[in-house]
Design an enzyme around this catalytic site. Sequence first.
Site, PDB file in Angstrom:
ATOM      1  N   THR C 103       0.857  -1.174   0.000  1.00 52.89           N
ATOM      2  CA  THR C 103       0.000   0.000   0.000  1.00 52.89           C
ATOM      3  C   THR C 103       0.891   1.221   0.000  1.00 52.89           C
ATOM      4  O   THR C 103       1.534   1.528   0.996  1.00 52.89           O
ATOM      5  CB  THR C 103      -0.908   0.017   1.237  1.00 52.89           C
ATOM      6  OG1 THR C 103      -1.820  -1.065   1.128  1.00 52.89           O
ATOM      7  CG2 THR C 103      -1.700   1.314   1.315  1.00 52.89           C
ATOM      8  N   LYS C 178      -7.155   1.925  -3.325  1.00 54.32           N
ATOM      9  CA  LYS C 178      -6.795   1.326  -2.032  1.00 54.32           C
ATOM     10  C   LYS C 178      -6.960   2.337  -0.896  1.00 54.32           C
ATOM     11  O   LYS C 178      -7.484   2.020   0.179  1.00 54.32           O
ATOM     12  CB  LYS C 178      -5.340   0.841  -2.121  1.00 54.32           C
ATOM     13  CG  LYS C 178      -4.705   0.401  -0.829  1.00 54.32           C
ATOM     14  CD  LYS C 178      -5.314  -0.875  -0.295  1.00 54.32           C
ATOM     15  CE  LYS C 178      -4.594  -1.297   1.004  1.00 54.32           C
ATOM     16  NZ  LYS C 178      -5.382  -2.240   1.752  1.00 54.32           N
ATOM     17  N   LYS C 246      -1.825   5.703   8.869  1.00 53.62           N
ATOM     18  CA  LYS C 246      -1.035   6.156   7.712  1.00 53.62           C
ATOM     19  C   LYS C 246      -1.929   6.244   6.461  1.00 53.62           C
ATOM     20  O   LYS C 246      -1.847   7.211   5.690  1.00 53.62           O
ATOM     21  CB  LYS C 246       0.109   5.173   7.451  1.00 53.62           C
ATOM     22  CG  LYS C 246       0.933   5.445   6.212  1.00 53.62           C
ATOM     23  CD  LYS C 246       1.731   4.193   5.791  1.00 53.62           C
ATOM     24  CE  LYS C 246       0.781   3.120   5.260  1.00 53.62           C
ATOM     25  NZ  LYS C 246       1.404   1.850   4.881  1.00 53.62           N
TER      26      LYS C 246
END
Lengths: 294, 294, 294, 294
Positions: C103, C178, C246
């Site tokens: 990611t 994502k 994050k």
Amino acid sequence: MVEITKAHVGFLGLGIMGEAMARNLLKSGLFASVKVWNRTLAKCEALVSEGAQCAETPAAVVESCDVTFAMLADPDAALAAVFGENGVLSAIVPGKGYVDMSTVDEVTSTKIGEAISAKGGKFVEGPVSGSKKPAIDGQLIIMGAGDKDLYDLVQPAFDVMGKKSFYLGNTGAAARMKLVVNMVMGAMMGAFCEGMALADKAGLEQSALLEILSLGAMANPMFALKGPSIMSRFYPPAFPLKHQQKDLRLALALGDSLNQALPVAAAANEAYKNAKAKGHGDEDFAAVYEATQK
Amino acid sequence: MVEITKAHVGFLGLGIMGEAMARNLLKSGLFASVKVWNRTLAKCEALVSEGAQCAETPAAVVESCDVTFAMLADPDAALAAVFGENGVLSAIVPGKGYVDMSTVDEVTSTKIGEAISAKGGKFVEGPVSGSKKPAIDGQLIIMGAGDKDLYDLVQPAFDVMGKKSFYLGNTGAAARMKLVVNMVMGAMMGAFCEGMALADKAGLEQSALLEILSLGAMANPMFALKGPSIMSRFYPPAFPLKHQQKDLRLALALGDSLNQALPVAAAANEAYKNAKAKGHGDEDFAAVYEATQK
Amino acid sequence: MVEITKAHVGFLGLGIMGEAMARNLLKSGLFASVKVWNRTLAKCEALVSEGAQCAETPAAVVESCDVTFAMLADPDAALAAVFGENGVLSAIVPGKGYVDMSTVDEVTSTKIGEAISAKGGKFVEGPVSGSKKPAIDGQLIIMGAGDKDLYDLVQPAFDVMGKKSFYLGNTGAAARMKLVVNMVMGAMMGAFCEGMALADKAGLEQSALLEILSLGAMANPMFALKGPSIMSRFYPPAFPLKHQQKDLRLALALGDSLNQALPVAAAANEAYKNAKAKGHGDEDFAAVYEATQK
Amino acid sequence: MVEITKAHVGFLGLGIMGEAMARNLLKSGLFASVKVWNRTLAKCEALVSEGAQCAETPAAVVESCDVTFAMLADPDAALAAVFGENGVLSAIVPGKGYVDMSTVDEVTSTKIGEAISAKGGKFVEGPVSGSKKPAIDGQLIIMGAGDKDLYDLVQPAFDVMGKKSFYLGNTGAAARMKLVVNMVMGAMMGAFCEGMALADKAGLEQSALLEILSLGAMANPMFALKGPSIMSRFYPPAFPLKHQQKDLRLALALGDSLNQALPVAAAANEAYKNAKAKGHGDEDFAAVYEATQK
């Protein structure tokens, strides 16, 4: 109505603010007499020793006074003083005036105003801006609304308690203005505390931040006054945090009823709730700083 | 290094702020010469007509100056001026100083400082608080960090551009302080605009709110200056909204890296983004008021 | 390129997710060989004992493999594996493919893709939805973007690791998708935890809330899975909280760059930061519940 | 009390939900009779044509029924039906039961419960989870609290209107649970809409996001049902946005009284208020998507 300066005036509610305001009325020497009442009667003693009279019920104050002022903790207390047993309402007759300076929501203020009017009395709402020190110094900002004649009549009393008063319109207008002002204050303090917390985490002296802020376009007495309190994490209550949170809640409810989204104030409100949950509800509202800590 | 008052000084970046700052250096008459550069060279003309010299690249400025100041739009511009072709770095030699007064994040500032040092130069970061008018009036607040010798040397230049300067520590400290200050400013303006919006929806005069705020503990030059702009919904840019939003973003990122939650600032940041989406990015940051409107 | 089912495939990064994914490739028996690498080489031992080969650098994996997959912790790790010494890039030649399933933000992904392409390689980004258990069960959702030929070629490998894969467009599209998915997840978990906290404060059984939610339109596996974890306030990490935070940060930054205000996600992000500050960064992201506690 | 299956039952309030619920009681054939009332009596016609009786006042319903159910729009309507002229209270006598399934705050529910009890009646509050379609299908989730005997007695009626019912404790507990559930729903929808908005801005197909979400741990009927509505920006009201916003407001007020900060829900609440200000209050609550648009 008689000239206010020859009038017998009453004062209901001797909390941090109310006692200072009543004392200023008393010390001014402008009035024929000052009669006070507080839910806990013992709180009247100091003022009585300074020359005030004391009564056992709100009704007893109103009965013997031309105009009665009130500074009560919250809407429930304001309603109880008027509508409760031996309350203000039971003693209101034509010619008497009632000036409620408590911070209450518009519904409460309107309900009180209508009840006073229905019995022939005159009503002014007069919430204030400023906390303990301005109350003591007679430097409050007074937001007035309601009966314009009564507003004009009590102007000398307002001049004793405050440095400036505004007439804002029909009953309710001052309640709304007070909420707007306190909402800005609460959110501004929330922003300030986040800055203080970030400075500390970032290895910067909080005192340097305070000095930099004091020199720029944001310089204001509140930051100067509350900054040291935040630095020491010691918050003697001038304006209790739980009351600031209550005002944010009421302001957000006002926005709700008017379809005004207020996301910054809403975020600040949650910070105050967090600080309250951590046990700081009775400390000064600067203790919202604690919400920025773990 | 030579005494700054006999020095040749340079200035990179002649935007709203930079032009005013360079002009103050020029007008002071303290320096042997002032040489300026701007990405769009035409922006140099006014200063040249007032006595400045102009160079075609940052390197050309640094080559002929003892100390070069910079006031660039954002971190990318600051990096480009240093590391780009014919950039500052290519002309830095021992004995030269570079003072970057742009608002940049700590990573950027550190990267620039390390590169300057590696070539024997001295580096000070000196971001400012204050926008167009204080820049013109030489009344900025200057937050300095980095090489203490260079900081002391350029003090007379700081005195010309600002009313007060602070030395905050190693490179990065000033970047962090600037972000903290601007975060408080952005959130405070967000709170203020919500108050103005709520007043309007609640049938209250915004001018009355402004006057009440001006009399209380929250009184500050920013509310007084921006209030009328908000009332007229006309926002000539002193500090562009998109730059305020950028600073909020960087401050939140700083909080992120330090595990400091900042919910009030985060809510304000979203309001600025909303105002930007509505097309107000190039207007003054007071245009965050537009985010409170439909 | 060869058919993937006769290909030598590599896998970089054997964290919680990566190890399970590499194991599924290995167990499938579809490939000529599976060669793995991890920054801490000891992590390779289990897979080697199951039949994988091990290499000491990313370059060594890429050199001997037709297609190399990667599942790295964050953008820095993804960049280091490609651009670092003995990194992927040094071994890429025409005919080789690189599929980064980490990611990462779009900038990172684009930077990697461009570098691979410049050396004649093919690049697909393939971030996944799903954490530890779906990784083990080969039930991930794979979001693919980039080189369509490589995407088609590795479809059998995606079928082994996931239950469904999507081709979303040019490099960057999958990184964005994502982030969107994980932003919804983070904010949804934040909402859920506030509900659990309020239930508890309100004297309601959290188990009753879970059952009621499981019967209505909001019923979803995540609430069912994480609810008991929250009730016990024990959060073994499937998806570490610091990674969820994050992703919220990166999603908000994406919104920032696109002028999309995201106030609910922003409020959730601050809650995760608070939980991180309280020491829960390495626990499961359901530990954001701790942010609702004092 | 008689067995409910031989009982005369009443139903007050025939809005979107109430009409469907009353129809299910009627169609079940379990009861001796079903008598309905609505403030606008014309709304009774459809049910009367299907076999229900109609009464002109709440009192007239209660008088001739053993148990009366109610599904009213908001706390004011719930209070008016009970305490108003010819209201429920005037006809309550020992042996009669009143089951209020409206979504009301705890204060309202408690006030109604105490008044019913004071006249010898039994009271159950039974707010539901689920909107139009589950109401029609008899698939609501019913949260019950109050008199346990009455709760047990009306179980067959709950089984007709819902798929599951819970007994949660004393009067007020169900009101609180309902608020918690709807708070989670409102914030979750807010998070979802931000994801849909960000996907669109980021050049991703919203339909792809929906499919990806449908395959992962977040998969839930609400996203599947409301997603297409959001894509078309057409929001036929199943659960009106203004009611969702009201429930968020009440849930936040509950958190306020319990010192539970709820920042994610608070941010969502402001988004709903923004959508309401934009004129979407009467549309489905999925229209909070409009708050993400300019």
